[in-house]
Design a protein around this motif. Structure first.
Motif, PDB file in Angstrom:
ATOM      1  N   LEU A  24     -29.470 -40.062 -20.939  1.00  0.00           N
ATOM      2  CA  LEU A  24     -28.076 -40.577 -20.248  1.00  0.00           C
ATOM      3  C   LEU A  24     -26.907 -39.614 -20.606  1.00  0.00           C
ATOM      4  O   LEU A  24     -26.354 -39.142 -19.674  1.00  0.00           O
ATOM      5  CB  LEU A  24     -27.861 -42.007 -20.817  1.00  0.00           C
ATOM      6  N   VAL A  25     -27.148 -39.172 -21.922  1.00  0.00           N
ATOM      7  CA  VAL A  25     -25.893 -38.280 -22.159  1.00  0.00           C
ATOM      8  C   VAL A  25     -26.134 -37.044 -21.635  1.00  0.00           C
ATOM      9  O   VAL A  25     -25.032 -36.260 -21.232  1.00  0.00           O
ATOM     10  CB  VAL A  25     -26.142 -37.986 -23.613  1.00  0.00           C
ATOM     11  N   PHE A  26     -27.269 -36.484 -21.545  1.00  0.00           N
ATOM     12  CA  PHE A  26     -27.731 -35.336 -20.770  1.00  0.00           C
ATOM     13  C   PHE A  26     -27.221 -35.416 -19.348  1.00  0.00           C
ATOM     14  O   PHE A  26     -26.627 -34.581 -18.867  1.00  0.00           O
ATOM     15  CB  PHE A  26     -29.279 -35.170 -20.705  1.00  0.00           C
ATOM     16  N   LEU A  27     -27.541 -36.602 -18.764  1.00  0.00           N
ATOM     17  CA  LEU A  27     -26.952 -36.700 -17.160  1.00  0.00           C
ATOM     18  C   LEU A  27     -25.657 -36.612 -17.461  1.00  0.00           C
ATOM     19  O   LEU A  27     -25.114 -36.003 -16.349  1.00  0.00           O
ATOM     20  CB  LEU A  27     -27.455 -38.018 -16.832  1.00  0.00           C
ATOM     21  N   PHE A  28     -24.710 -37.311 -18.055  1.00  0.00           N
ATOM     22  CA  PHE A  28     -23.353 -37.307 -18.011  1.00  0.00           C
ATOM     23  C   PHE A  28     -22.790 -35.966 -18.695  1.00  0.00           C
ATOM     24  O   PHE A  28     -21.865 -35.342 -17.835  1.00  0.00           O
ATOM     25  CB  PHE A  28     -22.664 -38.581 -19.140  1.00  0.00           C
ATOM     26  N   SER A  29     -23.438 -35.268 -19.343  1.00  0.00           N
ATOM     27  CA  SER A  29     -23.099 -33.852 -19.569  1.00  0.00           C
ATOM     28  C   SER A  29     -23.159 -32.952 -18.396  1.00  0.00           C
ATOM     29  O   SER A  29     -22.441 -31.971 -18.170  1.00  0.00           O
ATOM     30  CB  SER A  29     -23.850 -33.411 -20.816  1.00  0.00           C
ATOM     31  N   PHE A  77     -26.886 -25.895 -18.514  1.00  0.00           N
ATOM     32  CA  PHE A  77     -28.078 -26.518 -19.381  1.00  0.00           C
ATOM     33  C   PHE A  77     -27.855 -26.351 -20.837  1.00  0.00           C
ATOM     34  O   PHE A  77     -28.022 -27.309 -21.619  1.00  0.00           O
ATOM     35  CB  PHE A  77     -29.425 -26.187 -18.982  1.00  0.00           C
ATOM     36  N   GLN A  78     -27.294 -25.254 -21.168  1.00  0.00           N
ATOM     37  CA  GLN A  78     -27.211 -25.004 -22.614  1.00  0.00           C
ATOM     38  C   GLN A  78     -25.900 -26.144 -23.134  1.00  0.00           C
ATOM     39  O   GLN A  78     -26.488 -26.572 -24.117  1.00  0.00           O
ATOM     40  CB  GLN A  78     -26.164 -23.675 -22.767  1.00  0.00           C
ATOM     41  N   GLN A  79     -25.069 -26.409 -22.376  1.00  0.00           N
ATOM     42  CA  GLN A  79     -23.968 -27.222 -22.928  1.00  0.00           C
ATOM     43  C   GLN A  79     -24.422 -28.732 -22.850  1.00  0.00           C
ATOM     44  O   GLN A  79     -24.095 -29.447 -23.624  1.00  0.00           O
ATOM     45  CB  GLN A  79     -22.602 -27.003 -22.304  1.00  0.00           C
ATOM     46  N   ALA A  80     -25.440 -29.022 -21.900  1.00  0.00           N
ATOM     47  CA  ALA A  80     -25.904 -30.258 -21.732  1.00  0.00           C
ATOM     48  C   ALA A  80     -26.772 -30.534 -23.025  1.00  0.00           C
ATOM     49  O   ALA A  80     -26.699 -31.629 -23.453  1.00  0.00           O
ATOM     50  CB  ALA A  80     -26.770 -30.402 -20.505  1.00  0.00           C
ATOM     51  N   VAL A  81     -27.734 -29.568 -23.218  1.00  0.00           N
ATOM     52  CA  VAL A  81     -28.660 -29.914 -24.315  1.00  0.00           C
ATOM     53  C   VAL A  81     -27.971 -29.934 -25.530  1.00  0.00           C
ATOM     54  O   VAL A  81     -28.280 -30.945 -26.384  1.00  0.00           O
ATOM     55  CB  VAL A  81     -29.813 -28.762 -24.302  1.00  0.00           C
ATOM     56  N   LEU A  82     -26.899 -28.883 -25.758  1.00  0.00           N
ATOM     57  CA  LEU A  82     -26.369 -29.131 -26.975  1.00  0.00           C
ATOM     58  C   LEU A  82     -25.272 -30.391 -27.264  1.00  0.00           C
ATOM     59  O   LEU A  82     -25.399 -30.698 -28.253  1.00  0.00           O
ATOM     60  CB  LEU A  82     -25.195 -27.759 -27.306  1.00  0.00           C
ATOM     61  N   SER A  83     -24.806 -30.840 -25.894  1.00  0.00           N
ATOM     62  CA  SER A  83     -24.207 -32.101 -26.087  1.00  0.00           C
ATOM     63  C   SER A  83     -25.037 -33.219 -26.430  1.00  0.00           C
ATOM     64  O   SER A  83     -24.512 -33.921 -27.337  1.00  0.00           O
ATOM     65  CB  SER A  83     -23.495 -32.221 -24.684  1.00  0.00           C
ATOM     66  N   GLY A 123     -18.348 -22.276 -16.998  1.00  0.00           N
ATOM     67  CA  GLY A 123     -18.321 -23.115 -15.659  1.00  0.00           C
ATOM     68  C   GLY A 123     -19.820 -23.680 -15.723  1.00  0.00           C
ATOM     69  O   GLY A 123     -20.882 -23.299 -16.738  1.00  0.00           O
ATOM     70  N   THR A 124     -19.964 -24.684 -15.168  1.00  0.00           N
ATOM     71  CA  THR A 124     -21.298 -25.387 -15.037  1.00  0.00           C
ATOM     72  C   THR A 124     -21.604 -25.372 -13.287  1.00  0.00           C
ATOM     73  O   THR A 124     -21.064 -25.234 -12.436  1.00  0.00           O
ATOM     74  CB  THR A 124     -21.489 -26.722 -15.450  1.00  0.00           C
ATOM     75  N   ILE A 125     -22.928 -26.083 -12.996  1.00  0.00           N
ATOM     76  CA  ILE A 125     -23.092 -26.166 -11.520  1.00  0.00           C
ATOM     77  C   ILE A 125     -22.090 -26.883 -10.998  1.00  0.00           C
ATOM     78  O   ILE A 125     -21.574 -26.626  -9.645  1.00  0.00           O
ATOM     79  CB  ILE A 125     -24.570 -26.958 -11.282  1.00  0.00           C
ATOM     80  N   GLU A 126     -21.373 -27.975 -11.544  1.00  0.00           N
ATOM     81  CA  GLU A 126     -20.735 -28.786 -10.995  1.00  0.00           C
ATOM     82  C   GLU A 126     -19.316 -27.986 -10.682  1.00  0.00           C
ATOM     83  O   GLU A 126     -18.801 -28.031  -9.544  1.00  0.00           O
ATOM     84  CB  GLU A 126     -19.988 -29.801 -11.948  1.00  0.00           C
TER      85      GLU A 126
END
Lengths: 366, 723
Positions: free
Chosen positions: B196-201, B61-67, B217-220
């Motif tokens: 959408l950007v959040f989703l793709f991140s 979530f950190q990287q997704a929010v920042l991205s 790493g992330t959930i993925e």
């Protein structure tokens, strides 16, 4: 029509590709763990004997290759799996998914049963996997390490590797993917058993805190990070002077690599794991008869002398004459008292050990 | 339309079955494994207490929010510049800026590495200095930037400048006018874009794996971690998958909701002359352009250098048998990739077409359809791979393991939502009258479809196909989970090479990546840019330029009439550029295809007040209907039909381009715009040409001479046949 020629070309090439992949010749495919240094010679010899083509698929390290085979159990990507050893054989799934077709080769009597226990690879009395080569997994170090340490001392025990002077000097292959890595994990469990006041988990915690690097597989550890391997690139960062390999690896360095580097087996009592690597016919193979012929061929002197020494391990058949370096540059197997585990112990504990190691490793490197 | 119901069910059955079998069933298996078969609380609790997993969950979530924040921060000024200012090279830059979106994640990661990473051809390891998080953010900004330009820029373009002018008149400062008028109005688009950007991140995999290294790493990547070794934890992976699915679906819903609102807002304003770009604009554009172009060039250089000097060592290493990766057979990887690409395309495009046919109709159904068509976007490729892995795991009935279908299915599902988005605008532009006319004239539904609709859909289908193909070529996460040695693909080979330390592996990875870059973007030079279509399909504004080709000269009625004397209902005059949003030639663009010449001749009947004139000289724009197909029209019927047929309505972009184009016959590129599928609004034809298609595009799309200040008459074309 702009895009259409392109699409037509692609379709045509795909069709052509499809045709290319259809082989009229009988072909035997081996899922390999990168252990066929003399593949061409073996291939042509096998082709002369049977008329069949031999193909190998690089399956990564033994653990990864086994994972690939397990995912395809019953519908395998190859006919033979090379690389399951006397530890991996007890991985969950091998029995449950009936990974192998039982086969006892008529040449089975050639195997040196003083060193190799065929019972290990039997399930319900049937031999599932046939031993192919064996060796002793041990810690190797770079001889120049001596010059690099101020006190002129060298590590002598596994425990030493977890202490300050040897901080960030050790690289070990990941036991989840590499069979030498798994062997070393078992050797450490042999030395610091479950339930001991200082058990293997304490040991590994200390090892990891001491800057021990866990490499993806043996190749990465030995070829890329290990400074004592003949392939080490001086320019590569993060070189390591100590790694996990075989007692016979120094011999291989002398034979094929830079003729300088002996190694050592730390803690010859218990700190070494005796590894027997096998070949097994994968259930679901469409070439079982051919695969059986290959197993027979594998137990001949011709094959054994072409493979094991080049992999820096010992052949399984009796009375094969080995290069003299195996005597001069390797620790004499008779001096070793390797860690041994009964099949029953491995069957009940292996999965738990690896999982616990994984959790520990993940926690320490989180 | 009642009679069509049975039809529709029949049409819908095939895609529904496929989706059920290849999408829902695997996902349900994951959900079952994650929630039912195991104790989800125990599993999730265990995940949370394990610092390895916890750190990665937080990092996700950190990287997704920042991205998302960084992408918006970097993208909003760009969207602003493109929406509000005119400057030389605007189109080319816009095309360039939207190009990275279609690049496979691995290409982005490896290219960034050769640009400013550890193996930088410039010799600066900025990524190393920025750390794994920094590197990941850079990559995410790199290829999501275009979404902001498209989605937010699309709305900004439609906000009437009068509003700001009024605010200024009333005493607002320039800043206040921006902050208190423009931005609030653009907010739905900003939120949609952010979602959408959040989703793709969140679903980013290749970038995380390659740039994140082993310590993040992330959930993925956790899902992959949990299944890749000999001690696999499918229950954990499934629980993580469910968590991932819940998050991505939330983001997707947010996107859909706000995207609708964004599209509902504003019709295109009367064309006005964009002011010239002030100098600060260039200080935004130039660095961004360098940042976006740099990696590809760096990759090209890196692929042909070794040890600091020009060399083809990387290529040689790949072709020798002793080479580290040599035995993996690069040729096999390429052939596999092509095969998967062709198969995935062959399934995805008809699937999308059938789905659209099945859902054509009422607005309600369209909404349902939209959800249905977008749903696969909510499942990440890795999750799809996991689903395939657990659903078709070798039970006798389902043993697809040795079959490429599992991988092809994942590729298909990844491409599917994009393909439908590419086809939808064109699809909606085909008015029902056309079909009705054909039916009245005796054509069977199948004939109507084959001879009327299909030809009209042709260009959009081609774009969709190319996009599906490129997606498949670049797909990595799902393929990785399902990999078998014999199904090695280019991305897998790149990953194998890149994951190994050492210069020789790096050189091989760079050559392979360059190869993928070259193969996966043929696209941009052929037909049209998947690049732009991709993100375009998520934005309101659209258009692609195609090399001059085929616009029907016949009117829709002609087209509708299955006349035996014609070889094809749509004849193709040579040499005409077609610049179309989804590369569409909607029937409506037919008359306007004849466009600029005719525009002066055929004085259009005056349109309903809302729509404004096209520039007489811009590439004729076929406009998608401004209402959902089939809904009652509020405009004068002829006009609305005309417009629904795509006769040009306004486009703000109309102001800026004109089109004397080469070629013998009426020289205008046809440009049709897509709008919201469900809302009345037109999108600007901010054309985007792939980097490589710029040449072909330029011919029709952006001729130099015409002044942007051409008179605009409010007009809508009536199609000849209707008038």
């Amino acid at each position: 029509m702009n895009a259409n020629p392109m699409i037509a070309a692609l379709v045509a090439s795909a069709l052509a590709a499809g045709c290319l992949f259809v082989d009229a010749e009988p072909t035997l495919t081996i899922l390999d763990q990168g252990s066929f240094p003399q593949f061409d010679a073996i291939q042509s010899s096998f082709q002369n004997q049977t008329g069949a083509r031999l193909v190998k698929i690089e399956g990564g390290d033994a653990g990864t290759a086994l994972k690939t085979a397990l995912l395809g159990a019953g519908n395998p990507p190859a006919d033979i799996l090379f690389g399951v050893d006397n530890a991996l054989f007890f991985t969950k799934g091998v029995r449950e998914k009936r990974l192998f077709v039982p086969y006892t080769s008529p040449n089975i009597g050639r195997i040196d049963t003083e060193v190799i226990d065929l019972e290990t690879f039997k399930v319900d009395g049937e031999l599932w996997a046939t031993p192919c080569e064996y060796g002793y997994i041990s810690v190797n170090y770079d001889i120049t390490l001596k010059d690099r340490t101020p006190s002129d001392e060298l590590p002598t025990t596994l425990r030493d590797l977890a202490t300050k002077p040897w901080a960030s000097k050790f690289v070990v292959p990941d036991p989840r993917f590499s069979s030498p890595g798994l062997g070393f994990l078992l050797a450490s469990i042999g030395t610091f058993p479950d339930g001991a006041p200082y058990d293997w988990k304490d040991y590994w915690r200390d090892l990891l805190n001491n800057g021990t690097k866990v490499a993806k597989d043996w190749t990465e550890a030995y070829v890329y990070y290990y400074t004592g391997g003949g392939h080490w690139d001086e320019k590569a960062p993060d070189g390591r002077n100590i790694t996990v390999s075989y007692t016979t690896s120094p011999a291989a360095e002398v034979l094929f690599g830079t003729p300088t580097v002996p190694g050592v087996s730390l803690e010859p009592k218990r700190g070494v794991f005796p590894q027997v690597e096998t070949m097994g016919i994968l259930r679901g193979s469409k070439n079982v008869d051919l695969a059986k012929k290959f197993i027979d061929f594998m137990l001949t002197d011709e094959f054994q002398i072409l493979n094991a020494p080049y992999n820096a391990v010992y052949p399984v058949v009796k009375d094969v004459v080995l290069p003299s370096e195996f005597v001069t540059s390797a620790t004499d197997p008779h001096d070793l008292e390797p860690a041994t585990f009964t099949p029953a112990v491995l069957r009940t504990n292996l999965d738990r050990w690896v999982t616990e190691w994984e959790t520990l490793y993940q926690s320490e490197t989180a | 339309m009642k009679r069509g119901a049975g039809w529709r069910i029949l049409l819908g059955a095939a895609p529904a079955l496929l989706i059920l079998l290849l999408f829902l069933f695997p996902l349900l298996e994951v959900v079952r494994l994650g929630l039912v078969a195991s104790d989800p609380r125990a599993v999730l609790g265990e995940l949370w207490t394990n610092p390895y997993h916890r750190n990665r969950l937080v990092f996700t979530f950190q990287q997704a929010v920042l991205s998302t924040a960084l992408t918006l921060a970097a993208g909003l000024p760009l969207a602003w510049v493109f929406a509000h200012y005119e400057f030389p090279g605007r189109r080319a830059l816009r095309a360039l800026f939207t190009a990275p979106f279609v690049l496979p994640a691995l290409v982005v990661a490896v290219a960034l590495h050769s640009f400013v990473g550890a193996s930088s051809v410039l010799g600066v390891d900025l990524l190393g200095a920025a750390g794994p998080l920094g590197a990941i953010l850079v990559a995410h900004v790199y290829y999501n930037l275009s979404l902001v330009i498209r989605i937010v820029g699309g709305l900004l373009e439609r906000i009437p400048p009068e509003l700001s002018h009024a605010a200024r008149t009333l005493g607002a400062t320039r800043a206040a006018a921006v902050l208190r008028v423009q931005l609030p109005l653009a907010l739905p688009a900003v939120i949609a874009c952010a979602a959408l950007v959040f989703l793709f991140s969140l679903t980013s995999f290749g970038v995380i794996v390659l740039l994140g290294g082993e310590h993040v790493g992330t959930i993925e990547t956790l899902i992959w971690d949990n299944v890749k070794s000999i001690v696999a934890h499918y229950d954990r992976a499934a629980a993580l998958g469910v968590l991932q699915l819940a998050t991505t679906l939330t983001a997707l819903l947010l996107y859909v909701h706000f995207q609708r609102r964004a599209q509902a807002r504003f019709r295109p304003p009367p064309a006005y002359e964009r002011p010239r770009l002030p100098s600060w604009g260039w200080s935004v554009l130039v660095p961004t352009a360098l940042f976006l172009m740099g990696p590809s060039f760096a990759l090209a250089v890196a692929a042909f250098t070794y040890d600091g000097s020009w060399s083809i060592e990387g290529v040689r290493l790949l072709t020798t048998r002793e080479a580290p990766l040599g035995s993996y057979s690069v040729g096999r990887a390429i052939l596999n990739s092509l095969q998967f690409g062709i198969l995935a395309t062959a399934i995805a495009v008809p699937l999308a077409l059938l789905s659209l046919l099945a859902f054509r109709g009422s607005a309600r159904r369209l909404r349902l359809g939209e959800a249905f068509l977008l749903a696969p976007l909510g499942a990440s490729p890795v999750l799809l791979g996991l689903g395939m892995l657990v659903a078709f795991d070798g039970e006798p009935l389902w043993d697809l393991r040795a079959h490429p279908l599992r991988i092809v299915a994942v590729h298909t599902l990844v491409a599917f939502p994009f393909v439908t988005r590419i086809l939808a605008p064109t699809f909606d532009a085909i008015e029902s009258n056309l079909r009705d006319a054909a039916r009245t004239l005796g054509a069977s539904p199948i004939q109507t479809f084959l001879r009327i609709e299909l030809p009209l859909l042709g260009p959009a289908l081609r774009v969709g196909a190319i996009f599906a193909f490129a997606t498949s070529l670049g797909e990595f996460g799902g393929t990785l989970l399902l990999r078998r040695p014999e199904w090695l693909t280019l991305p897998l080979a790149i990953f194998d090479a890149f994951a190994r330390p050492g210069a020789s592996y790096r050189a091989q990875a760079e050559v392979l990546t360059f190869l993928l870059l070259v193969v996966a973007t043929p696209s941009s030079s052929r037909g049209s840019t998947p690049t732009s279509t991709a993100d375009r399909s998520f934005a309101t504004s659209t258009s692609t330029c195609r090399p001059a080709r085929s616009t029907s000269s016949s009117g829709p009625a002609d087209a509708a009439r299955p006349r035996s004397s014609r070889p094809s209902p749509v004849s193709i005059p040579p040499g005409r550029g077609a610049c179309s949003s989804t590369a569409t030639r909607s029937p409506g663009s037919l008359p306007s295809g004849a466009a600029s010449s005719s525009s002066t001749r055929r004085t259009p009947s005056s349109p309903t007040s809302t729509s404004h004139a096209t520039s007489r000289s811009r590439p004729a724009c076929g406009v998608r209907p401004t209402r959902p197909a089939g809904s009652p029209t509020s405009c004068g019927s002829w006009d609305s039909k005309g417009s629904a047929l795509g006769a040009s309505t306004t486009s703000p972009a109309g102001r800026s381009s004109a089109s004397p184009s080469p070629g013998p016959s009426p020289p205008t590129p046809a440009c049709s715009f897509s709008t919201s599928r469900t809302r009345p609004s037109t999108a600007p034809c901010g054309s985007s040409c792939g980097p490589t298609s710029a040449g072909s595009c330029a011919t029709g799309a952006r001729p130099p001479s015409t002044s942007p200040t051409t008179t605009r008459r409010p007009s809508r074309w009536r199609t000849p046949s209707l008038s």
